[in-house]
Design a protein around this motif. Sequence first.
Motif, short mmCIF file in Angstrom:
data_model
loop_
_atom_site.label_atom_id
_atom_site.label_comp_id
_atom_site.label_asym_id
_atom_site.label_seq_id
_atom_site.Cartn_x
_atom_site.Cartn_y
_atom_site.Cartn_z
N ILE A 183 12.76 -8.11 -3.50
CA ILE A 183 14.14 -7.66 -3.35
C ILE A 183 14.88 -7.71 -4.68
O ILE A 183 15.65 -6.80 -5.02
CB ILE A 183 14.86 -8.51 -2.28
CG1 ILE A 183 14.27 -8.24 -0.90
CG2 ILE A 183 16.36 -8.23 -2.28
CD1 ILE A 183 14.77 -9.18 0.18
N ALA A 184 14.66 -8.78 -5.43
CA ALA A 184 15.34 -8.93 -6.73
C ALA A 184 14.95 -7.80 -7.68
O ALA A 184 15.82 -7.19 -8.32
CB ALA A 184 15.00 -10.28 -7.34
N MET A 185 13.65 -7.50 -7.77
CA MET A 185 13.22 -6.44 -8.68
C MET A 185 13.64 -5.06 -8.17
O MET A 185 13.95 -4.17 -8.97
CB MET A 185 11.70 -6.50 -8.87
CG MET A 185 11.21 -7.78 -9.54
SD MET A 185 12.14 -8.21 -11.04
CE MET A 185 11.94 -6.74 -12.03
N TYR A 186 13.65 -4.88 -6.86
CA TYR A 186 14.15 -3.62 -6.29
C TYR A 186 15.62 -3.43 -6.66
O TYR A 186 16.04 -2.32 -7.02
CB TYR A 186 13.98 -3.63 -4.78
CG TYR A 186 14.43 -2.36 -4.09
CD1 TYR A 186 13.52 -1.35 -3.80
CD2 TYR A 186 15.76 -2.17 -3.72
CE1 TYR A 186 13.93 -0.18 -3.16
CE2 TYR A 186 16.18 -1.02 -3.11
CZ TYR A 186 15.25 -0.02 -2.82
OH TYR A 186 15.67 1.13 -2.20
N ALA A 187 16.39 -4.52 -6.59
CA ALA A 187 17.81 -4.44 -6.95
C ALA A 187 17.98 -4.07 -8.42
O ALA A 187 18.89 -3.29 -8.77
CB ALA A 187 18.50 -5.77 -6.65
N THR A 241 7.82 -2.33 -5.72
CA THR A 241 7.39 -3.02 -4.51
C THR A 241 5.88 -2.86 -4.31
O THR A 241 5.21 -3.81 -3.88
CB THR A 241 8.14 -2.48 -3.28
OG1 THR A 241 7.99 -1.05 -3.20
CG2 THR A 241 9.62 -2.78 -3.38
N LEU A 242 5.35 -1.69 -4.63
CA LEU A 242 3.91 -1.49 -4.52
C LEU A 242 3.16 -2.34 -5.55
O LEU A 242 2.04 -2.80 -5.27
CB LEU A 242 3.57 -0.02 -4.72
CG LEU A 242 4.01 0.94 -3.63
CD1 LEU A 242 3.67 2.38 -3.99
CD2 LEU A 242 3.37 0.59 -2.28
N ALA A 243 3.76 -2.56 -6.71
CA ALA A 243 3.11 -3.38 -7.73
C ALA A 243 2.91 -4.81 -7.23
O ALA A 243 1.87 -5.43 -7.49
CB ALA A 243 3.94 -3.38 -9.01
N PHE A 244 3.88 -5.34 -6.49
CA PHE A 244 3.71 -6.67 -5.91
C PHE A 244 2.56 -6.69 -4.92
O PHE A 244 1.78 -7.65 -4.87
CB PHE A 244 5.01 -7.11 -5.22
CG PHE A 244 6.01 -7.72 -6.14
CD1 PHE A 244 5.86 -9.03 -6.57
CD2 PHE A 244 7.10 -7.00 -6.59
CE1 PHE A 244 6.78 -9.61 -7.42
CE2 PHE A 244 8.03 -7.56 -7.44
CZ PHE A 244 7.87 -8.88 -7.86
N VAL A 245 2.44 -5.63 -4.13
CA VAL A 245 1.32 -5.54 -3.18
C VAL A 245 -0.01 -5.59 -3.93
O VAL A 245 -0.93 -6.32 -3.53
CB VAL A 245 1.43 -4.24 -2.35
CG1 VAL A 245 0.19 -4.07 -1.47
CG2 VAL A 245 2.68 -4.27 -1.49
#
Length: 257
Positions: free
Chosen positions: A231-235, A185-189
């Motif tokens: 959300i998809a990558m977190y999953a 999620t931090l990578a997306f940020v």
Amino acid sequence: MPSSLAIRAAPWLFVIGMIIVWQGAVEVFAIPQFVLPPPTAVVGAIIQFRDAIWFESLFTLGTTMVGFLMAVAFGLALGLFIGWSRTIYAGLYPLMIGFNAIPKVAVVPILVLWFGIGAVPAVITAFLISFFPIVVNVATGLATIEPELEDVLKALGASKLDIMRKVGIPRALPYFFGSLKVAITLAFVGSVISESIASNHGIGNLMLQAQAQFNVPLVFAGLVILAVEGIAMYAVMAWLEKRMTGWAHRSTGFAAT
């Protein structure tokens, strides 16, 4: 105890409820679209600009994943190095804290000077912002081996490498796979921050252009796409964590007793 069906349905019900409240609030309070567009306008923007959104979202996903994979490799290696010795841990950990305290948005202009405008600053920013949780968790997992356990293993003839390989690394695996959920999620940020400043492509750049044109529904459409990708990558990372470290977690039935 709630049923498994209720647990699976809960996220969808909350999302649907939030959309209904959002749409209702916009209509009841007559909020202008340039302030807060209704969900219907956001969906309309996604449909209208679907080709651009598809291309830019793939660009963002690509830069994010490259930076994230770099962070996994580097963070795992550095975490193992830091956690190898309590002396190394005590010496390097404050430096890691100081590096992480630097706002990554302040680093982007330097990356532009070095690598120019494009995908490279986005990849590096995603890497810089996501590797810290991996390093900390791996190092913490290794550093939490009880001294008494180490003494017993050494008394039995185990070397430092044997202790790390047979006890330390298995113990650090739940920390490592758990950190991947935070890191992705931090990578997306990091990618979006860099795309907003130093790129001609990506969701960040698309949102910046939409903002300049006062196309607020498109801005919110970009946010929705980023949320879906995150959300998809977190999953995926949560699935990997369960798959690789299921032995470290209690089962639902055991926890409920």
